[in-house]
Design a protein around this motif. Structure first.
Motif, PDB file in Angstrom:
ATOM      1  N   TRP A 197     -11.184   8.822 -15.501  1.00 57.29           N
ATOM      2  CA  TRP A 197     -12.459   8.276 -15.979  1.00 57.29           C
ATOM      3  C   TRP A 197     -13.330   9.373 -16.581  1.00 57.29           C
ATOM      4  O   TRP A 197     -13.990   9.185 -17.599  1.00 57.29           O
ATOM      5  CB  TRP A 197     -13.173   7.589 -14.824  1.00 57.29           C
ATOM      6  CG  TRP A 197     -14.570   7.123 -15.096  1.00 57.29           C
ATOM      7  CD1 TRP A 197     -15.712   7.561 -14.513  1.00 57.29           C
ATOM      8  CD2 TRP A 197     -14.971   6.086 -16.001  1.00 57.29           C
ATOM      9  NE1 TRP A 197     -16.809   6.894 -14.985  1.00 57.29           N
ATOM     10  CE2 TRP A 197     -16.386   5.968 -15.906  1.00 57.29           C
ATOM     11  CE3 TRP A 197     -14.301   5.246 -16.874  1.00 57.29           C
ATOM     12  CZ2 TRP A 197     -17.111   5.064 -16.661  1.00 57.29           C
ATOM     13  CZ3 TRP A 197     -15.024   4.326 -17.630  1.00 57.29           C
ATOM     14  CH2 TRP A 197     -16.414   4.245 -17.520  1.00 57.29           C
ATOM     15  N   GLN A 198     -13.319  10.541 -15.947  1.00 52.92           N
ATOM     16  CA  GLN A 198     -14.066  11.669 -16.483  1.00 52.92           C
ATOM     17  C   GLN A 198     -13.609  12.011 -17.901  1.00 52.92           C
ATOM     18  O   GLN A 198     -14.429  12.245 -18.796  1.00 52.92           O
ATOM     19  CB  GLN A 198     -13.895  12.901 -15.592  1.00 52.92           C
ATOM     20  CG  GLN A 198     -14.627  14.147 -16.104  1.00 52.92           C
ATOM     21  CD  GLN A 198     -14.157  15.422 -15.430  1.00 52.92           C
ATOM     22  OE1 GLN A 198     -12.953  15.658 -15.335  1.00 52.92           O
ATOM     23  NE2 GLN A 198     -15.097  16.231 -14.975  1.00 52.92           N
ATOM     24  N   ARG A 223     -15.907  11.920 -21.259  1.00 50.45           N
ATOM     25  CA  ARG A 223     -16.047  13.061 -22.154  1.00 50.45           C
ATOM     26  C   ARG A 223     -15.843  12.634 -23.609  1.00 50.45           C
ATOM     27  O   ARG A 223     -16.439  13.208 -24.522  1.00 50.45           O
ATOM     28  CB  ARG A 223     -15.024  14.139 -21.798  1.00 50.45           C
ATOM     29  CG  ARG A 223     -15.342  14.945 -20.542  1.00 50.45           C
ATOM     30  CD  ARG A 223     -14.220  15.937 -20.281  1.00 50.45           C
ATOM     31  NE  ARG A 223     -14.488  16.834 -19.173  1.00 50.45           N
ATOM     32  CZ  ARG A 223     -13.623  17.750 -18.742  1.00 50.45           C
ATOM     33  NH1 ARG A 223     -12.449  17.878 -19.339  1.00 50.45           N
ATOM     34  NH2 ARG A 223     -13.932  18.538 -17.722  1.00 50.45           N
ATOM     35  N   GLY A 224     -14.997  11.638 -23.806  1.00 47.86           N
ATOM     36  CA  GLY A 224     -14.787  11.134 -25.165  1.00 47.86           C
ATOM     37  C   GLY A 224     -16.065  10.604 -25.776  1.00 47.86           C
ATOM     38  O   GLY A 224     -16.322  10.782 -26.979  1.00 47.86           O
ATOM     39  N   ARG A 225     -16.893   9.959 -24.957  1.00 48.14           N
ATOM     40  CA  ARG A 225     -18.189   9.475 -25.452  1.00 48.14           C
ATOM     41  C   ARG A 225     -19.066  10.659 -25.866  1.00 48.14           C
ATOM     42  O   ARG A 225     -19.829  10.583 -26.834  1.00 48.14           O
ATOM     43  CB  ARG A 225     -18.896   8.652 -24.372  1.00 48.14           C
ATOM     44  CG  ARG A 225     -18.136   7.425 -23.902  1.00 48.14           C
ATOM     45  CD  ARG A 225     -17.995   6.387 -25.014  1.00 48.14           C
ATOM     46  NE  ARG A 225     -17.558   5.111 -24.487  1.00 48.14           N
ATOM     47  CZ  ARG A 225     -16.302   4.685 -24.482  1.00 48.14           C
ATOM     48  NH1 ARG A 225     -15.339   5.456 -24.980  1.00 48.14           N
ATOM     49  NH2 ARG A 225     -16.001   3.500 -23.993  1.00 48.14           N
ATOM     50  N   MET A 232     -17.640  21.015 -27.363  1.00 38.76           N
ATOM     51  CA  MET A 232     -16.548  20.086 -27.128  1.00 38.76           C
ATOM     52  C   MET A 232     -15.881  20.355 -25.778  1.00 38.76           C
ATOM     53  O   MET A 232     -15.677  21.513 -25.389  1.00 38.76           O
ATOM     54  CB  MET A 232     -15.493  20.207 -28.227  1.00 38.76           C
ATOM     55  CG  MET A 232     -15.975  19.817 -29.625  1.00 38.76           C
ATOM     56  SD  MET A 232     -16.502  18.087 -29.751  1.00 38.76           S
ATOM     57  CE  MET A 232     -18.272  18.303 -29.793  1.00 38.76           C
ATOM     58  N   PRO A 233     -15.533  19.304 -25.042  1.00 36.39           N
ATOM     59  CA  PRO A 233     -14.873  19.491 -23.744  1.00 36.39           C
ATOM     60  C   PRO A 233     -13.454  20.019 -23.916  1.00 36.39           C
ATOM     61  O   PRO A 233     -12.846  19.860 -24.981  1.00 36.39           O
ATOM     62  CB  PRO A 233     -14.867  18.076 -23.153  1.00 36.39           C
ATOM     63  CG  PRO A 233     -14.948  17.169 -24.339  1.00 36.39           C
ATOM     64  CD  PRO A 233     -15.771  17.890 -25.359  1.00 36.39           C
ATOM     65  N   PRO A 234     -12.906  20.654 -22.862  1.00 36.56           N
ATOM     66  CA  PRO A 234     -11.574  21.237 -22.976  1.00 36.56           C
ATOM     67  C   PRO A 234     -10.450  20.211 -22.992  1.00 36.56           C
ATOM     68  O   PRO A 234      -9.362  20.479 -23.503  1.00 36.56           O
ATOM     69  CB  PRO A 234     -11.470  22.128 -21.732  1.00 36.56           C
ATOM     70  CG  PRO A 234     -12.372  21.464 -20.739  1.00 36.56           C
ATOM     71  CD  PRO A 234     -13.506  20.913 -21.554  1.00 36.56           C
ATOM     72  N   GLU A 235     -10.708  19.049 -22.428  1.00 38.99           N
ATOM     73  CA  GLU A 235      -9.710  17.991 -22.371  1.00 38.99           C
ATOM     74  C   GLU A 235     -10.426  16.654 -22.427  1.00 38.99           C
ATOM     75  O   GLU A 235     -11.491  16.486 -21.835  1.00 38.99           O
ATOM     76  CB  GLU A 235      -8.882  18.096 -21.087  1.00 38.99           C
ATOM     77  CG  GLU A 235      -7.708  17.157 -21.025  1.00 38.99           C
ATOM     78  CD  GLU A 235      -6.896  17.331 -19.746  1.00 38.99           C
ATOM     79  OE1 GLU A 235      -5.849  16.666 -19.613  1.00 38.99           O
ATOM     80  OE2 GLU A 235      -7.312  18.125 -18.871  1.00 38.99           O
ATOM     81  N   VAL A 236      -9.845  15.698 -23.143  1.00 35.71           N
ATOM     82  CA  VAL A 236     -10.536  14.425 -23.364  1.00 35.71           C
ATOM     83  C   VAL A 236      -9.512  13.324 -23.610  1.00 35.71           C
ATOM     84  O   VAL A 236      -8.373  13.611 -24.011  1.00 35.71           O
ATOM     85  CB  VAL A 236     -11.513  14.555 -24.566  1.00 35.71           C
ATOM     86  CG1 VAL A 236     -10.757  14.810 -25.849  1.00 35.71           C
ATOM     87  CG2 VAL A 236     -12.431  13.361 -24.683  1.00 35.71           C
ATOM     88  N   LYS A 237      -9.901  12.078 -23.353  1.00 35.26           N
ATOM     89  CA  LYS A 237      -9.005  10.939 -23.579  1.00 35.26           C
ATOM     90  C   LYS A 237      -9.744   9.807 -24.281  1.00 35.26           C
ATOM     91  O   LYS A 237     -10.941   9.607 -24.073  1.00 35.26           O
ATOM     92  CB  LYS A 237      -8.471  10.399 -22.245  1.00 35.26           C
ATOM     93  CG  LYS A 237      -7.255  11.083 -21.688  1.00 35.26           C
ATOM     94  CD  LYS A 237      -6.733  10.303 -20.480  1.00 35.26           C
ATOM     95  CE  LYS A 237      -5.472  10.915 -19.914  1.00 35.26           C
ATOM     96  NZ  LYS A 237      -4.946  10.116 -18.781  1.00 35.26           N
ATOM     97  N   TRP A 238      -9.010   9.103 -25.095  1.00 35.85           N
ATOM     98  CA  TRP A 238      -9.460   7.815 -25.602  1.00 35.85           C
ATOM     99  C   TRP A 238      -8.344   6.810 -25.338  1.00 35.85           C
ATOM    100  O   TRP A 238      -7.184   7.070 -25.678  1.00 35.85           O
ATOM    101  CB  TRP A 238      -9.733   7.858 -27.103  1.00 35.85           C
ATOM    102  CG  TRP A 238     -11.022   8.493 -27.499  1.00 35.85           C
ATOM    103  CD1 TRP A 238     -12.254   7.907 -27.592  1.00 35.85           C
ATOM    104  CD2 TRP A 238     -11.217   9.865 -27.871  1.00 35.85           C
ATOM    105  NE1 TRP A 238     -13.195   8.821 -27.993  1.00 35.85           N
ATOM    106  CE2 TRP A 238     -12.590  10.035 -28.177  1.00 35.85           C
ATOM    107  CE3 TRP A 238     -10.379  10.975 -27.995  1.00 35.85           C
ATOM    108  CZ2 TRP A 238     -13.124  11.251 -28.583  1.00 35.85           C
ATOM    109  CZ3 TRP A 238     -10.905  12.183 -28.389  1.00 35.85           C
ATOM    110  CH2 TRP A 238     -12.261  12.315 -28.684  1.00 35.85           C
ATOM    111  N   PRO A 253     -23.936  12.330 -16.197  1.00 39.44           N
ATOM    112  CA  PRO A 253     -23.028  12.163 -15.054  1.00 39.44           C
ATOM    113  C   PRO A 253     -21.825  11.287 -15.424  1.00 39.44           C
ATOM    114  O   PRO A 253     -21.941  10.352 -16.218  1.00 39.44           O
ATOM    115  CB  PRO A 253     -23.895  11.460 -14.006  1.00 39.44           C
ATOM    116  CG  PRO A 253     -25.304  11.509 -14.532  1.00 39.44           C
ATOM    117  CD  PRO A 253     -25.190  11.593 -16.010  1.00 39.44           C
ATOM    118  N   ILE A 254     -20.711  11.604 -14.829  1.00 45.90           N
ATOM    119  CA  ILE A 254     -19.535  10.741 -14.950  1.00 45.90           C
ATOM    120  C   ILE A 254     -19.714   9.525 -14.046  1.00 45.90           C
ATOM    121  O   ILE A 254     -19.354   8.411 -14.396  1.00 45.90           O
ATOM    122  CB  ILE A 254     -18.257  11.524 -14.582  1.00 45.90           C
ATOM    123  CG1 ILE A 254     -18.163  12.812 -15.419  1.00 45.90           C
ATOM    124  CG2 ILE A 254     -17.022  10.656 -14.764  1.00 45.90           C
ATOM    125  CD1 ILE A 254     -18.218  12.605 -16.923  1.00 45.90           C
TER     126      ILE A 254
END
Length: 297
Positions: A228-229, A233-235, A264-270, A126-127
Motif C-alpha cells: 500500500w505504501q 508513493r505513486g500518488r 521521487m521515491p526510491p520504489e513505487v507501484k501502480w 501519511p500512508i
C-alpha cells in the motif's frame, strides 16, 4: 536583509536539518553534491539513503540567478528581467509505512526591479493517517503562524489543501500543512519579519519530524501494508510531475534535473484498479484525503 544574507541563513538551515536527520536515523549519512548552474549560481544537494528509518531523502540548498525566462516573466506578470532565487527544499521517504512522507521548502525570490517575495510550506503525507499525529503537526504550525499574524494559519492551511490536491484523483496528497507564496510588505510585515517567519518554519521541521521518526520507526508492518505504501508513493509522483509548480519552475529555469527530481521515491507501484477492501485501514485513509478538515478540533 540582503539576498546574500538570506542565502547564508538558508545554508545554515540546511546544515541544521541534515545533522538532525542523521542523528535521528542513526545509521545513514548524507552525501553532498556541489553543483553550478550554467546560467548563474549553484547549490548543494544532500541525499541520504538506506538508513534505519529513511529509505531515501534529500535536503537541497540553491542560490541561482540570471535572466528571467520570458515565459516565466509573462506568467508572473513582472517587469524585472533578472532574477535571484534561493531556498531550501526537502523530501523524506521513510522505509516504514507508518512513518509519513514529509516535504518542506522555504524560499526567497527577487527581481532587479526591486520586486521580492518569500514562499514555502510544509506538509505531511501519511500512508496511514493518524489523526492525533495530524493534530500535533497542525498545532505546531498554527502556533508559529500565530506569532506573526493570526490570519496566517487558516489562510495558509487552506492554501495547502488547495495546492497539494490531486485534481485528477479528487483527493488531497495527505493531511496538508501550510503553503504560502508571494509574501512581501503587502502583508503588513517587514522583510525582516517575513524572513524570521520563514526561518522559524524551516527550523520547526527537524524537531517535529524527528519526534515522528522516533515514535514510529520500529512499528511492525506486513507485506500488504508495504504494498500500500508503494502505491501511495505513486500518488506522490503523480502530483510532483503533473501539478507541482516548483518542479516546473526548476525545469523552466534550467535547474539541475537530478536535484529537482530527488523528490521521487526510491520504489513505487501502480496497479490498475487497486482493490480497496471495505472498512479497511486503507479505506479509512482514503476517506480522510479531503480538503477543509479541521485536524486540531
Amino acid at each position: 536583509m540582503h539576498k546574500e544574507e538570506i542565502a547564508e541563513k538558508f545554508k545554515q538551515l540546511q546544515d541544521r536539518i541534515t545533522k538532525a536527520i542523521e542523528t535521528t536515523d542513526g545509521k545513514a549519512s548524507f552525501i553532498e553534491d556541489l553543483w553550478e548552474r550554467d546560467g548563474g549560481g549553484g547549490g548543494r544537494s544532500r541525499v541520504i539513503k538506506e538508513g534505519n528509518t529513511i529509505e531515501k531523502g534529500g535536503v537541497n540548498f540553491s542560490a541561482v540567478h540570471g535572466p528571467l525566462p520570458e515565459k516565466i516573466k509573462t506568467k508572473l506578470n513582472v517587469k524585472g528581467d533578472e532574477f535571484f532565487a534561493t531556498g531550501v527544499s526537502l523530501i523524506m521517504h521513510p522505509e516504514n509505512p507508518y512513518v509519513p512522507i514529509v516535504h518542506m521548502n522555504v524560499r526567497y525570490f527577487e527581481l532587479n526591479d526591486g520586486t521580492y517575495w518569500f514562499g514555502g510550506g510544509i506538509d505531511l503525507t501519511p500512508i496511514y493517517i493518524d489523526k492525533k499525529e495530524a493534530a500535533n503537526f497542525h498545532q505546531a504550525l498554527k502556533t508559529i503562524c500565530g506569532k506573526y499574524n493570526p490570519d496566517f494559519y487558516p489562510k495558509f492551511k487552506t492554501w495547502a489543501d488547495d495546492y497539494f490536491f490531486l485534481s485528477h484523483r479528487d483527493e488531497t496528497r495527505g493531511v496538508g500543512g501550510i503553503f504560502f507564496d508571494h509574501l512581501n510588505d503587502s502583508t503588513g510585515l517587514s522583510k525582516d519579519d517575513l524572513f524570521a517567519f520563514v526561518i522559524e518554519i524551516g527550523q520547526l521541521f527537524a524537531p517535529l519530524y524527528a519526534a515522528i521518526m522516533k515514535n514510529k520507526a520500529d512499528y511492525s508492518y506486513t507485506e500488504q501494508e508495504k504494498d500500500w505504501q508503494l502505491h501511495r508513493r505513486g500518488r506522490y509522483v503523480e502530483f510532483n510531475l503533473l501539478q507541482d509548480k516548483g518542479t516546473r519552475f526548476g525545469i523552466d529555469t534550467n535547474g539541475r534535473t537530478e536535484s529537482i527530481l530527488v523528490s521521487m521515491p526510491p520504489e513505487v507501484k501502480w496497479t490498475y484498479q487497486y482493490e480497496i477492501k471495505s472498512n479497511s485501514k486503507e479505506e479509512q485513509t482514503l476517506n480522510l484525503l479531503k480538503k477543509d478538515i479541521d485536524w486540531i478540533a
